[in-house]
Design a protein around this motif. Structure first.
Motif, PDB file in Angstrom:
ATOM      1  N   UNK A 261       0.845  -1.203   0.000  1.00 54.03           N
ATOM      2  CA  UNK A 261       0.000   0.000   0.000  1.00 54.03           C
ATOM      3  C   UNK A 261       0.881   1.255   0.000  1.00 54.03           C
ATOM      4  N   UNK A 262       1.925   1.258   0.851  1.00 54.63           N
ATOM      5  CA  UNK A 262       2.831   2.406   0.909  1.00 54.63           C
ATOM      6  C   UNK A 262       3.518   2.623  -0.439  1.00 54.63           C
ATOM      7  N   UNK A 263       4.021   1.536  -1.019  1.00 56.38           N
ATOM      8  CA  UNK A 263       4.726   1.651  -2.298  1.00 56.38           C
ATOM      9  C   UNK A 263       3.781   2.160  -3.378  1.00 56.38           C
ATOM     10  N   UNK A 264       2.549   1.665  -3.338  1.00 63.27           N
ATOM     11  CA  UNK A 264       1.580   2.095  -4.343  1.00 63.27           C
ATOM     12  C   UNK A 264       1.302   3.585  -4.215  1.00 63.27           C
ATOM     13  N   UNK A 265       1.173   4.044  -2.965  1.00 64.26           N
ATOM     14  CA  UNK A 265       0.919   5.469  -2.734  1.00 64.26           C
ATOM     15  C   UNK A 265       2.098   6.304  -3.239  1.00 64.26           C
ATOM     16  N   UNK A 266       3.314   5.876  -2.927  1.00 63.14           N
ATOM     17  CA  UNK A 266       4.498   6.603  -3.406  1.00 63.14           C
ATOM     18  C   UNK A 266       4.511   6.642  -4.934  1.00 63.14           C
TER      19      UNK A 266
END
Lengths: 275, 205
Positions: A261-266
């Protein structure tokens, strides 16, 4: 309390250190070749293989014969059929998943009359407590073997994966390469089961590459990001597992999902800025 | 360079091509024309060992190949330079691509796309992708080129550049089997033409 002084936790950390490059490193090939569902099938087949091994008299703490044997047999059969059948791969694998699970459940009931079901649970959901020095040595040797084996075939394998229409002119023995990768993947999955568990191991060969793809634009960066995410997910999972006394497999997968989720947001923010 | 003798290709229960004889000599461009579904692309794939056939079929190796369909997979991050490096170095790509840097640069220079070296392959336009494939196939010039609709999606300048590449390869001794619907291209380049529509005895379902 210094957690690192606990021997089982130290072993768990070393296991993550080895599994991250092994499964995280393989994960970009898994997603490129659409082997995610096949990996799920292999995780479940390991469970069935375990019960077959136990039924045949294998010891519960070293059940490698049944798992490796059954998983390899099934993996090779799936690839062989996929290459010939007129069915889409996911349909075919769906049939296999159902079959192995059915077989596994039937055998499990027979086997659990002789064994404690909690011991089998450890392999289903992953457990740090059961990782031994023998497991670590096996993982280390396997990591070296995978790098040596894939070193020579890597470029061909990648070209065949990303450009299947072009590859026939430049890659010899494409079928052999596909079998090779699936064999390597099967053995890597089986060897990692104790940490992540049979039902959740697929996460470690899919999420690292999926998350890494959000952050990387070159192959090398993608590979390194995948390994880093597998490592962070693994260590984060261990911490969660200790802090809340939950199975390590579930905790690792939760940590990985959070990282995705974090990587996708970045990645989404970066793409928005580029526009 | 490439030769077919009495070759019959079947697909979907129909004989696409029946008893085809064809030879591509060194330093010649052999055009393969015919309507949609006449088996042109299938014949090229038969040369690559991808399709079953009866008869004799053989060609020299290495081949430069431009497939008609090319949709690079976007699930793996791969730049144009890395893509070209895959067939230009022995060492695995994850160890870096210093071994093939010069060869990759030459391939991109051939098609005037040096500036795209660091771009992700999946972000290229259709025409740019085709030009990358042309650079891939023509550098270094292989003994045999199998080209499937190589001008599709190219603008006028890129098409002109392709014709120059093809003529230069012929002059350097390469043989080429060129599948195309582009009549002007055939007229401009081809030394020999095989029209699959003109072959008689088409099999019926």
């Amino acid at each position: 309390m210094n957690w690192f002084e606990l021997p089982f936790l130290r072993r768990g950390f070393i296991a993550v250190l080895l599994i991250a490059p092994l499964l995280g490193g393989l994960s970009h090939l898994v997603v490129a070749r659409r082997l995610a569902f096949l990996s799920t099938a292999l995780g479940q087949a390991a469970l069935t293989g375990l019960t077959i091994g136990l039924a045949l008299g294998e010891p519960l703490d070293e059940p490698w014969g049944g798992m490796t044997g059954f998983c390899l047999l099934l993996a090779l059969l799936m690839v062989w059929l996929k290459r010939r059948a007129a069915l889409p791969a996911d349909t075919l694998i769906g049939v296999f998943v159902a079959f192995t699970l059915g077989l596994g459940i039937c055998l499990l009931v027979a086997v659990t009359q002789r064994f404690n079901v909690h011991q089998i649970e450890a392999l289903m959901f992953g457990s740090l407590l059961t990782v031994t020095h023998g497991d670590l040595l096996r993982l280390a040797l396997l990591l070296v073997a995978v790098v040596v084996v894939l070193r020579r075939s890597y470029n061909d394998l990648l070209l065949d994966s990303v450009a299947p229409t072009l590859a026939p002119a430049y890659v010899k023995n494409r079928a052999r390469l596909e079998y090779l990768l699936v064999i390597v993947l099967t053995i890597a999955i089986v060897a990692s089961l104790k940490i992540v568990g049979a039902l959740l191991v697929e996460a470690l060969v899919v999420i690292p590459a999926a998350a890494g793809r959000q952050l990387a634009t070159t192959l090398r960066a993608h590979l390194l990001a995948s390994i880093a995410i597998a490592f962070l997910g693994g260590t984060g999972g261990l911490a969660l597992s200790c802090a809340f006394s939950v199975p390590s497999g579930g905790a690792v997968v939760l940590a990985l999902a959070l990282l995705f989720v974090l990587a996708y947001a970045v990645g989404a923010v970066r793409r928005a800025r580029k526009r | 360079m490439a030769r077919a003798r009495g070759v019959t290709l079947r697909a979907r229960g129909v004989n696409l091509i029946e008893r085809l004889d064809l030879a591509v000599a060194a330093g010649t461009i052999h055009a393969l024309v015919g309507r949609n579904g006449s088996g042109k692309s299938t014949l090229l794939r038969a040369f690559l060992g991808e399709t079953d056939f009866t008869g004799e079929l053989g060609c020299i190796d290495p081949i430069g190949y431009v497939p008609q369909q090319f949709e690079p997979d976007a699930t793996v991050a791969l730049t144009v330079g890395e893509f070209l490096a895959l067939t230009r170095q022995r060492s695995p790509l994850f160890l870096g691509r210093s071994a093939s840097r010069a060869r990759v640069a030459r391939a991109l220079d051939r098609v005037g796309l040096r500036h795209l070296e660091q771009r992700p392959l999946c972000e290229l336009s259709g025409g740019e992708r085709r030009r990358v494939l042309l650079g891939h196939a023509f550098e270094p010039e292989p003994p045999l080129l199998l080209l499937d609709e190589p001008t599709e999606g190219l603008d006028a300048a890129a098409r002109e550049r392709f014709v120059e590449l093809l003529r230069a390869a012929r002059a350097a001794g390469s043989g080429a089997l060129l599948v195309t619907h582009d009549r002007a291209l055939v007229a401009a380049c081809a030394d020999e033409v095989t029209d699959l529509d003109a072959l008689d005895a088409k099999g019926a379902a």
